[in-house]
Scaffold this motif. Sequence first.
Motif, mmCIF file in Angstrom:
data_model
loop_
_atom_site.group_PDB
_atom_site.id
_atom_site.type_symbol
_atom_site.label_atom_id
_atom_site.label_comp_id
_atom_site.label_asym_id
_atom_site.label_seq_id
_atom_site.Cartn_x
_atom_site.Cartn_y
_atom_site.Cartn_z
ATOM 1 N N LEU A 9 2.110 0.214 7.019
ATOM 2 C CA LEU A 9 3.157 -0.793 6.863
ATOM 3 C C LEU A 9 4.402 -0.193 6.221
ATOM 4 O O LEU A 9 5.537 -0.475 6.623
ATOM 5 C CB LEU A 9 2.630 -1.972 6.034
ATOM 6 N N TRP A 10 4.189 0.652 5.213
ATOM 7 C CA TRP A 10 5.318 1.291 4.540
ATOM 8 C C TRP A 10 6.002 2.300 5.462
ATOM 9 O O TRP A 10 7.230 2.405 5.498
ATOM 10 C CB TRP A 10 4.846 1.966 3.258
ATOM 11 N N GLY A 11 5.206 3.063 6.228
ATOM 12 C CA GLY A 11 5.759 4.075 7.120
ATOM 13 C C GLY A 11 6.671 3.472 8.178
ATOM 14 O O GLY A 11 7.709 4.051 8.522
ATOM 15 N N ARG A 12 6.290 2.323 8.706
ATOM 16 C CA ARG A 12 7.141 1.652 9.702
ATOM 17 C C ARG A 12 8.518 1.352 9.122
ATOM 18 O O ARG A 12 9.542 1.509 9.790
ATOM 19 C CB ARG A 12 6.482 0.342 10.157
ATOM 20 N N ARG A 13 8.524 0.934 7.864
ATOM 21 C CA ARG A 13 9.796 0.536 7.245
ATOM 22 C C ARG A 13 10.563 1.751 6.709
ATOM 23 O O ARG A 13 11.784 1.831 6.854
ATOM 24 C CB ARG A 13 9.507 -0.439 6.102
ATOM 25 N N CYS A 17 10.185 3.716 12.199
ATOM 26 C CA CYS A 17 9.588 4.287 13.408
ATOM 27 C C CYS A 17 8.090 3.987 13.435
ATOM 28 O O CYS A 17 7.318 4.609 12.700
ATOM 29 C CB CYS A 17 9.823 5.800 13.434
ATOM 30 N N PRO A 18 7.647 3.040 14.258
ATOM 31 C CA PRO A 18 6.213 2.731 14.348
ATOM 32 C C PRO A 18 5.367 3.930 14.770
ATOM 33 O O PRO A 18 4.225 4.059 14.335
ATOM 34 C CB PRO A 18 6.159 1.621 15.401
ATOM 35 N N LYS A 19 5.930 4.827 15.619
ATOM 36 C CA LYS A 19 5.171 5.987 16.062
ATOM 37 C C LYS A 19 4.827 6.905 14.891
ATOM 38 O O LYS A 19 3.722 7.438 14.806
ATOM 39 C CB LYS A 19 5.947 6.758 17.125
ATOM 40 N N THR A 20 5.788 7.105 13.992
ATOM 41 C CA THR A 20 5.529 7.942 12.819
ATOM 42 C C THR A 20 4.427 7.330 11.965
ATOM 43 O O THR A 20 3.551 8.045 11.456
ATOM 44 C CB THR A 20 6.813 8.117 11.984
ATOM 45 N N ALA A 21 4.478 6.021 11.779
ATOM 46 C CA ALA A 21 3.442 5.338 10.989
ATOM 47 C C ALA A 21 2.074 5.505 11.638
ATOM 48 O O ALA A 21 1.070 5.760 10.950
ATOM 49 C CB ALA A 21 3.787 3.858 10.845
ATOM 50 N N LEU A 22 2.021 5.388 12.969
ATOM 51 C CA LEU A 22 0.750 5.521 13.678
ATOM 52 C C LEU A 22 0.213 6.945 13.580
ATOM 53 O O LEU A 22 -0.979 7.152 13.315
ATOM 54 C CB LEU A 22 0.927 5.130 15.149
ATOM 55 N N VAL A 23 1.073 7.945 13.780
ATOM 56 C CA VAL A 23 0.628 9.337 13.700
ATOM 57 C C VAL A 23 0.183 9.671 12.275
ATOM 58 O O VAL A 23 -0.755 10.456 12.076
ATOM 59 C CB VAL A 23 1.748 10.295 14.167
ATOM 60 N N THR A 24 0.816 9.070 11.277
ATOM 61 C CA THR A 24 0.380 9.254 9.886
ATOM 62 C C THR A 24 -1.074 8.842 9.723
ATOM 63 O O THR A 24 -1.883 9.562 9.123
ATOM 64 C CB THR A 24 1.257 8.430 8.927
ATOM 65 N N ILE A 25 -1.417 7.678 10.261
ATOM 66 C CA ILE A 25 -2.788 7.178 10.164
ATOM 67 C C ILE A 25 -3.750 8.077 10.933
ATOM 68 O O ILE A 25 -4.867 8.354 10.484
ATOM 69 C CB ILE A 25 -2.869 5.728 10.680
ATOM 70 N N LEU A 26 -3.314 8.572 12.102
ATOM 71 C CA LEU A 26 -4.171 9.460 12.892
ATOM 72 C C LEU A 26 -4.426 10.772 12.151
ATOM 73 O O LEU A 26 -5.552 11.281 12.148
ATOM 74 C CB LEU A 26 -3.524 9.743 14.252
ATOM 75 N N LEU A 27 -3.400 11.329 11.514
ATOM 76 C CA LEU A 27 -3.564 12.579 10.763
ATOM 77 C C LEU A 27 -4.470 12.368 9.558
ATOM 78 O O LEU A 27 -5.330 13.201 9.248
ATOM 79 C CB LEU A 27 -2.200 13.116 10.327
ATOM 80 N N ALA A 243 5.404 12.804 6.108
ATOM 81 C CA ALA A 243 6.493 13.727 6.426
ATOM 82 C C ALA A 243 6.105 14.632 7.590
ATOM 83 O O ALA A 243 6.913 14.890 8.495
ATOM 84 C CB ALA A 243 6.850 14.558 5.197
ATOM 85 N N ALA A 244 4.861 15.120 7.584
ATOM 86 C CA ALA A 244 4.390 15.958 8.689
ATOM 87 C C ALA A 244 4.416 15.187 10.002
ATOM 88 O O ALA A 244 4.811 15.717 11.052
ATOM 89 C CB ALA A 244 2.975 16.461 8.390
ATOM 90 N N ALA A 245 4.010 13.911 9.970
ATOM 91 C CA ALA A 245 4.037 13.074 11.180
ATOM 92 C C ALA A 245 5.463 12.916 11.692
ATOM 93 O O ALA A 245 5.716 12.999 12.898
ATOM 94 C CB ALA A 245 3.427 11.708 10.874
ATOM 95 N N PHE A 246 6.397 12.710 10.775
ATOM 96 C CA PHE A 246 7.802 12.525 11.163
ATOM 97 C C PHE A 246 8.340 13.760 11.873
ATOM 98 O O PHE A 246 8.925 13.660 12.965
ATOM 99 C CB PHE A 246 8.643 12.215 9.921
ATOM 100 N N TYR A 247 8.158 14.925 11.273
ATOM 101 C CA TYR A 247 8.720 16.150 11.855
ATOM 102 C C TYR A 247 7.967 16.581 13.114
ATOM 103 O O TYR A 247 8.547 17.216 13.992
ATOM 104 C CB TYR A 247 8.714 17.271 10.819
ATOM 105 N N TRP A 248 6.682 16.248 13.189
ATOM 106 C CA TRP A 248 5.898 16.599 14.387
ATOM 107 C C TRP A 248 6.428 15.879 15.629
ATOM 108 O O TRP A 248 6.332 16.368 16.750
ATOM 109 C CB TRP A 248 4.431 16.253 14.188
ATOM 110 N N LEU A 249 7.001 14.713 15.411
ATOM 111 C CA LEU A 249 7.476 13.904 16.530
ATOM 112 C C LEU A 249 8.933 14.185 16.899
ATOM 113 O O LEU A 249 9.459 13.589 17.838
ATOM 114 C CB LEU A 249 7.330 12.416 16.193
ATOM 115 N N ARG A 250 9.589 15.076 16.139
ATOM 116 C CA ARG A 250 11.024 15.291 16.367
ATOM 117 C C ARG A 250 11.332 16.767 16.501
ATOM 118 O O ARG A 250 11.292 17.487 15.507
ATOM 119 C CB ARG A 250 11.824 14.681 15.217
#
Length: 387
Positions: A9-13, A17-27, A243-250
């Motif tokens: 929930l925090w990552g989305r806000r 970026c919902p994708k970053t929040a989702l990848v965070t949970i997957l990692l 942070a890793a999820a964010f940079y992995w997607l960009r």
Amino acid sequence: TATLIVLYLWGRRFFDCPKTALVTILLFSASPFLTGLGMLSTIDSPMVLLWTLASVALWRAIQTDQIRWWLATGLAVAVGTEFKFTMLFFLVAVLLATLTSPAGVYRLRDGRWLIPIALAVLALVPIMIWNISNDWITLDHTVKKASTTGNEWLITWRYLAPSIGQHMGLMSPLIAIGVAIAIGCLVRDCFRTTTGATSLDRDRAAFLLSVSAPILGFYGLLAFHRTVEANWLAPAYVTLVPAAAFYWLRPLTRVQQWSLTFAIGLGLLLQAPLTMGDVLYTSGMTEGLARIGVPFRPTLDVTNRVRGWKELGEIAAHEKAKWEEETGRPVFFFVDHYSLAALVGFYGKAPDHVFAIPSPAPQNQFDVWALAGRRPPEGAVGICVYD
């Protein structure tokens, strides 16, 4: 589970970026170490949840400067401190995040950042009172836990590689590498004046670094003195994995897409023995290996350390009841390690009747024989339990 929900929930806000929040949970879910925190009942799991809640509240406090968010930050730190003293590092994070925020000097003069510190100090009062009356045993334990056992140099290189290797193995090597790269990217973005498609704006990068820096800095230095255990760094992953999820997607190039998929897949594969350990035995796999001349040694099963405690506790409880009935005397257990004492006490449903043999470095309450009301009564029956 609560930590993952809050992070999502925090990552989305935070990243918008919902994708970053989702990848965070997957990692998080693909890391054997972080999954292990959700499987074992330890003080680390609730402390990590409180660290996550404190991070969310601190970000909102910095963004809005509302007292309620500063109070929420302090409350999370205070409750987290009752689980583990590592939570006190968050007070350093409060100072760093305040200082690196927009108008940081003004915020320091405003003094609202002192609210979390005041609440944390208040939470320490009953702990300090207990320690004053018990020879500061908590401080003694903490100092000895951070020290080596031999007469070694204060600073040495011998523990650095084992510490890094342990963390990479338990986090999953590719996820650990992704986190390391994310740290470098955060440092880079802290000094950028402009924000691009592949970078994070300075305020958010500085915040993520500020929250993880106290843990990374302290235990990074400690690694030159002794081996740093994996769970000690757990709170740092609250901001570093997102942070890793964010940079992995960009940008999500084909290389990054495949590396992310492989990192998550490898992590799930490595944690399979943790989540599916029973399959080794129920499927007959161990017998099959033995038939082809490859005997399976139980020491190779990483879940062995979490097996059999309930059964041992039931045996211990049965023995306790039997000897109490036969002798009419009180019965206690004594063991040679504090974790075994905790397991026998919990599963044997007799936590007040278990004692660890006194050691020069007390680990928890089971080591403390001399506390009032904790010494076994004279004439009691003692049962020794071995690991």
